[in-house]
Motif scaffolding. Structure first.
Motif, short mmCIF file in Angstrom:
data_model
loop_
_atom_site.label_atom_id
_atom_site.label_comp_id
_atom_site.label_asym_id
_atom_site.label_seq_id
_atom_site.Cartn_x
_atom_site.Cartn_y
_atom_site.Cartn_z
N GLY A 95 0.78 -1.23 0.00
CA GLY A 95 0.00 0.00 0.00
C GLY A 95 0.81 1.28 0.00
O GLY A 95 0.27 2.35 0.25
N ALA A 96 2.10 1.16 -0.27
CA ALA A 96 2.88 2.38 -0.42
C ALA A 96 2.50 3.05 -1.74
O ALA A 96 2.02 2.40 -2.66
N ASP A 97 2.72 4.34 -1.81
CA ASP A 97 2.33 5.06 -3.02
C ASP A 97 3.47 5.27 -3.98
O ASP A 97 3.26 5.55 -5.15
N ARG A 112 9.23 13.36 -6.35
CA ARG A 112 8.21 12.40 -5.93
C ARG A 112 7.38 12.92 -4.76
O ARG A 112 6.18 12.68 -4.67
N ARG A 114 6.70 16.06 -4.24
CA ARG A 114 5.76 17.03 -4.80
C ARG A 114 4.55 16.36 -5.43
O ARG A 114 3.41 16.77 -5.20
N VAL A 115 4.84 15.33 -6.19
CA VAL A 115 3.74 14.65 -6.87
C VAL A 115 2.77 14.05 -5.86
O VAL A 115 1.54 14.20 -5.99
N LEU A 116 3.30 13.40 -4.87
CA LEU A 116 2.41 12.78 -3.89
C LEU A 116 1.59 13.83 -3.15
O LEU A 116 0.40 13.63 -2.90
N ARG A 118 0.68 16.73 -4.24
CA ARG A 118 -0.34 17.32 -5.12
C ARG A 118 -1.52 16.39 -5.29
O ARG A 118 -2.65 16.81 -5.44
N ARG A 119 -1.24 15.11 -5.28
CA ARG A 119 -2.34 14.16 -5.47
C ARG A 119 -3.20 14.07 -4.23
O ARG A 119 -4.35 13.70 -4.29
N GLU A 122 -7.22 14.66 -3.12
CA GLU A 122 -8.18 13.66 -3.57
C GLU A 122 -8.58 12.72 -2.43
O GLU A 122 -9.75 12.43 -2.23
N LYS A 142 -18.47 19.37 -4.80
CA LYS A 142 -17.55 19.25 -5.92
C LYS A 142 -17.55 20.52 -6.76
O LYS A 142 -16.52 20.97 -7.24
N LYS A 143 -18.74 21.04 -6.94
CA LYS A 143 -18.85 22.25 -7.75
C LYS A 143 -18.69 23.51 -6.91
O LYS A 143 -18.59 24.60 -7.43
N TYR A 144 -18.71 23.32 -5.61
CA TYR A 144 -18.73 24.46 -4.71
C TYR A 144 -19.89 25.38 -5.06
O TYR A 144 -19.70 26.58 -5.27
N GLU A 145 -21.03 24.76 -5.15
CA GLU A 145 -22.23 25.54 -5.46
C GLU A 145 -23.27 25.31 -4.38
O GLU A 145 -23.42 24.20 -3.87
N PRO A 157 -15.38 29.41 1.32
CA PRO A 157 -14.75 28.10 1.51
C PRO A 157 -14.91 27.58 2.94
O PRO A 157 -15.21 26.41 3.15
N VAL B 115 2.16 0.26 -8.23
CA VAL B 115 1.80 1.60 -7.80
C VAL B 115 1.01 2.33 -8.89
O VAL B 115 -0.02 2.94 -8.63
N ARG B 118 -2.43 0.95 -9.27
CA ARG B 118 -3.29 1.31 -8.13
C ARG B 118 -3.80 2.74 -8.28
O ARG B 118 -4.90 3.08 -7.87
N GLY B 171 -17.78 21.42 -14.68
CA GLY B 171 -18.59 21.90 -13.57
C GLY B 171 -17.94 21.74 -12.20
O GLY B 171 -18.35 22.39 -11.25
N GLU B 172 -16.93 20.88 -12.11
CA GLU B 172 -16.28 20.68 -10.82
C GLU B 172 -15.14 21.65 -10.64
O GLU B 172 -14.43 21.98 -11.58
N VAL B 173 -14.95 22.07 -9.39
CA VAL B 173 -13.84 22.96 -9.12
C VAL B 173 -12.54 22.16 -9.11
O VAL B 173 -12.48 21.06 -8.57
N ASP B 181 -0.48 19.51 -11.56
CA ASP B 181 -0.18 18.08 -11.58
C ASP B 181 -0.58 17.45 -12.90
O ASP B 181 0.17 16.69 -13.51
N TYR B 186 4.79 15.83 -13.99
CA TYR B 186 5.55 15.29 -12.89
C TYR B 186 6.63 16.21 -12.37
O TYR B 186 6.72 16.50 -11.21
N ILE B 222 -10.40 28.39 -3.72
CA ILE B 222 -10.30 26.98 -4.11
C ILE B 222 -9.59 26.82 -5.44
O ILE B 222 -8.50 26.29 -5.50
N LYS B 225 -13.24 26.46 -12.32
CA LYS B 225 -14.06 25.42 -12.93
C LYS B 225 -14.59 25.91 -14.26
O LYS B 225 -14.63 27.12 -14.53
#
Lengths: 231, 231
Positions: A95-97, A112, A114-116, A118-119, A122, A142-145, A157, B115, B118, B171-173, B181, B186, B222, B225
């Motif tokens: 389960g390491a990324d 690496r 930075r990439v992690l 930024r992701r 989510e 998701k839309k911030y609406e 926010p 990785v 996944r 539509g999503e922010v 990213d 990368y 945020i 969009k």
DNA sequence: TCGAATCATTACAGAATTTTTACAAAATTA
DNA sequence: TAATTTTGTAAAAATTCTGTAATGATTCGA
């Protein structure tokens, strides 16, 4: 500022990494064995963990698997020594990324990291809903609406954040401190009065009668809660 | 079962990899030059591409860049010849997701394959249309063309990339970091202000009134969009 | 190699948001 | 009921965020 936990027993690597990452404006936490590292990962909730495999008390594999088993999805960047029990890496999906093989190049490791990071965002939203309805107000995170009936409702926010978190604990009382922790984050600590102000603003925006709130309810002496079916 | 496409002209490496990956229960496709590899990538839609740089007919860089230019976001694991950092970095610049330096250790390669696979689900979410219309601007992502009414609209690669990504999450922010990213990639890390500048340029090109954007909407605190039906 | 196009950085003004502060009102406690 | 604690909220102050123009760097192709 992003917080990075380094778990590594080789002090020269540890302090070197710490210096570099600190210089790059990350907030760096450290641990030198698996057990204290695990504790730090759970309690401090870093944004990223850099984890050596060969560390005392609890090895990196076990630590990582343990975190994942608990539903902790903090990104993990593994440090593996070349030729270090390769079968384990091969055989286990721990389960390491990402992985970096020692000796690693610093630019590569930083890339690496930075990439992690930024992701990250989510994953962070774990059991937080994407949308909710509160009376005749509907929110889409998701839309911030936000809409009140057909009208567009303008929420900041922080207001979105507060409602989202309260919604994830629907009906439960949440203390102001808990809200500051979850919505504001570890490194900012405004006073608890700040929370009150935001709640007041929210009531104006979503309650029919802000002076007698049906949804954003105060629990005197404790905090606030979000209720959907107050009669 | 996950499908992996290997594009590699060294037959001994190719067959070795194929055997190992097959043994690990992946479904393996192969190609021995850039052109057939590209065709396979497009037609077979594998879940992952393992791509050597030095291959006949079309090199790995070009192939990867070509895929990305079309909006194909299949994860790519680069095989770089033993050597210099610049090569590695460049490999990541062009849209590869990771790389392994030859001669590579099998466990490491397998770890990186796992990785990347996944990470997949997050990527797969992209439901990118071939073309969209934003007001009187129409974009064709396949052809890489933009028109405003009948006029050709000249969009830079970054501008295209931004619109394409925003369109994939209509539509999503999307946060600036997420855009960096996904669009920049990368190993590039301009500041988030750079994103703002590109957005400003885009607004000049596609909005009727850039000062009051209808499509490229800011969500304060945020990100941005893309909206199609703001009234 | 030069020029054009693209991209990145910087700076700063103006917006928007957030925090603090202060005090009144309400709830709780004794 | 009086004292104390807690909450509500308006308004000012501070901070943060965004738009954008100017400048410099880089890339790419002729």
């Amino acid at each position: 500022m992003k917080r990075i936990l380094i778990i590594e027993d080789d002090v020269s690597i540890l302090s070197g990494l710490k210096d570099v990452l600190t210089f790059k404006s990350y907030d760096v936490l450290t641990a030198e064995d698996g057990e204290s590292g695990y504790a730090a990962a759970v309690e401090e909730k870093p944004d990223l963990i850099i984890l050596d495999i060969m560390i005392p008390k609890m090895d990196g594999f076990t630590l990582c698997r343990k975190l994942r088993a608990e539903g902790n999805s903090t990104p993990v960047l593994m440090l593996t020594a070349k030729g270090e029990e390769p079968d384990k890496i091969q055989g286990l999906d721990i389960g390491a990324d990402d992985y970096v093989t020692k000796p690693f190049s610093l630019p590569e490791l930083l890339a690496r990291v930075r990439v992690l990071l930024r992701r990250m965002p989510e994953r962070a939203k774990k059991n937080l809903p994407d949308s909710i309805k509160i009376g005749d107000v509907s929110l889409n995170f998701k839309k911030y609406e936000a809409h009140k009936r057909d009208m567009v409702l303008n929420l900041s926010p922080k207001e979105f954040g507060i409602l989202r978190f309260l919604a994830s604990r629907m009906g439960e009382v949440v203390t102001r401190d808990k809200l500051l922790d979850e919505v504001w984050g570890y490194d900012l600590y405004p006073t608890t009065r700040t929370v009150d102000n935001h709640i007041a603003q929210l009531r104006i925006k979503i309650e029919k009668n802000p002076a007698d709130p049906r949804y954003l309810v105060t629990v005197h002496g404790i905090g606030y809660k979000l209720e959907l079916d107050k009669e």
